[in-house]
Design a protein around this motif. Sequence first.
Motif, PDB file in Angstrom:
ATOM      1  N   VAL A 130      16.373  23.754  -0.162  1.00  0.00           N
ATOM      2  CA  VAL A 130      17.173  23.869   1.053  1.00  0.00           C
ATOM      3  C   VAL A 130      17.476  22.462   1.561  1.00  0.00           C
ATOM      4  N   ARG A 139      13.609  24.745   9.702  1.00  0.00           N
ATOM      5  CA  ARG A 139      14.764  25.256   8.957  1.00  0.00           C
ATOM      6  C   ARG A 139      15.890  25.607   9.919  1.00  0.00           C
ATOM      7  N   VAL A 163       9.350  19.859   9.389  1.00  0.00           N
ATOM      8  CA  VAL A 163      10.708  20.366   9.207  1.00  0.00           C
ATOM      9  C   VAL A 163      10.871  21.700   9.922  1.00  0.00           C
ATOM     10  N   GLU A 198      16.290  17.267   0.999  1.00  0.00           N
ATOM     11  CA  GLU A 198      16.266  18.408   0.085  1.00  0.00           C
ATOM     12  C   GLU A 198      14.813  18.845  -0.028  1.00  0.00           C
ATOM     13  N   GLU A 224      10.213  29.413  -3.505  1.00  0.00           N
ATOM     14  CA  GLU A 224      11.646  29.710  -3.514  1.00  0.00           C
ATOM     15  C   GLU A 224      12.330  28.968  -4.650  1.00  0.00           C
ATOM     16  N   GLU A 257      20.479  29.071   8.087  1.00  0.00           N
ATOM     17  CA  GLU A 257      19.878  29.130   6.748  1.00  0.00           C
ATOM     18  C   GLU A 257      18.783  30.176   6.727  1.00  0.00           C
ATOM     19  N   SER A 258      17.979  30.267   7.782  1.00  0.00           N
ATOM     20  CA  SER A 258      16.893  31.244   7.839  1.00  0.00           C
ATOM     21  C   SER A 258      17.451  32.653   7.836  1.00  0.00           C
ATOM     22  N   SER A 290       5.332  22.862   8.686  1.00  0.00           N
ATOM     23  CA  SER A 290       5.910  23.579   9.824  1.00  0.00           C
ATOM     24  C   SER A 290       5.503  22.856  11.104  1.00  0.00           C
ATOM     25  N   PHE A 339      10.861  24.904  -0.610  1.00  0.00           N
ATOM     26  CA  PHE A 339       9.916  25.682   0.173  1.00  0.00           C
ATOM     27  C   PHE A 339       9.131  26.608  -0.743  1.00  0.00           C
ATOM     28  N   ILE A 379      18.049  20.163   4.641  1.00  0.00           N
ATOM     29  CA  ILE A 379      17.702  20.135   6.054  1.00  0.00           C
ATOM     30  C   ILE A 379      18.321  18.878   6.672  1.00  0.00           C
ATOM     31  N   HIS A 394      15.799  18.985  13.502  1.00  0.00           N
ATOM     32  CA  HIS A 394      15.290  19.636  12.292  1.00  0.00           C
ATOM     33  C   HIS A 394      14.125  18.900  11.645  1.00  0.00           C
TER      34      HIS A 394
END
Length: 182
Positions: free
Chosen positions: A142, A165, A163, A132, A138, A169-170, A110, A135, A144, A150
């Motif tokens: 995802v 998100r 990254v 790709e 999950e 997408e969030s 993050s 996370f 990105i 991003h």
Amino acid sequence: MTQDKVLLGRIGGAHGLRGEVKIATFTAAPEDITAYGPLSSADGTRTFVITGMRAASAGSVIARLKGVADRTQAEALNGIELYVPREALPPPEDEDEFYHSDLIGLAAVSPEGAVVGKVIGVHNFGAGDLLEVRFGDERQPVLIPFDNAHVPHVDLGAGRVTVIRPAFESAEADGADGESHE
């Protein structure tokens, strides 16, 4: 965190009757696929030498491979990915350029520096590179966009990439996808 091989192309179908194959190339210029020496299969058990080549559609070439003399032999190669050793490639010219293989496996962090996932692939479907990222726990990774908004920072030495998100997408991950669930 680099891998020992870099994917440069993928053999497609046979072209004609004399053993030529179409190769989708992942090099900046398609003809550069021959610039780094012999190519090998993913497992390293097969080596391929391009003995002749001509341009095809964007991002691909028609090639003649040493030892492949007819259409049947060429068809048997369909789908084989072509690699070179990482050390055969020059370092990227720009500090903001990276080989896909250098990004795969990096920790995704993050903006605050907390590890949130891992880069498991790099793709380009025509509109730019996408990382790709898986996370945490999950199920679905995802995609990105690999742009400054991003992915503001890549630190290969530390094995991490920052990254952010995408907002849309969030919202979907939070269940705020705008659909009625009645």
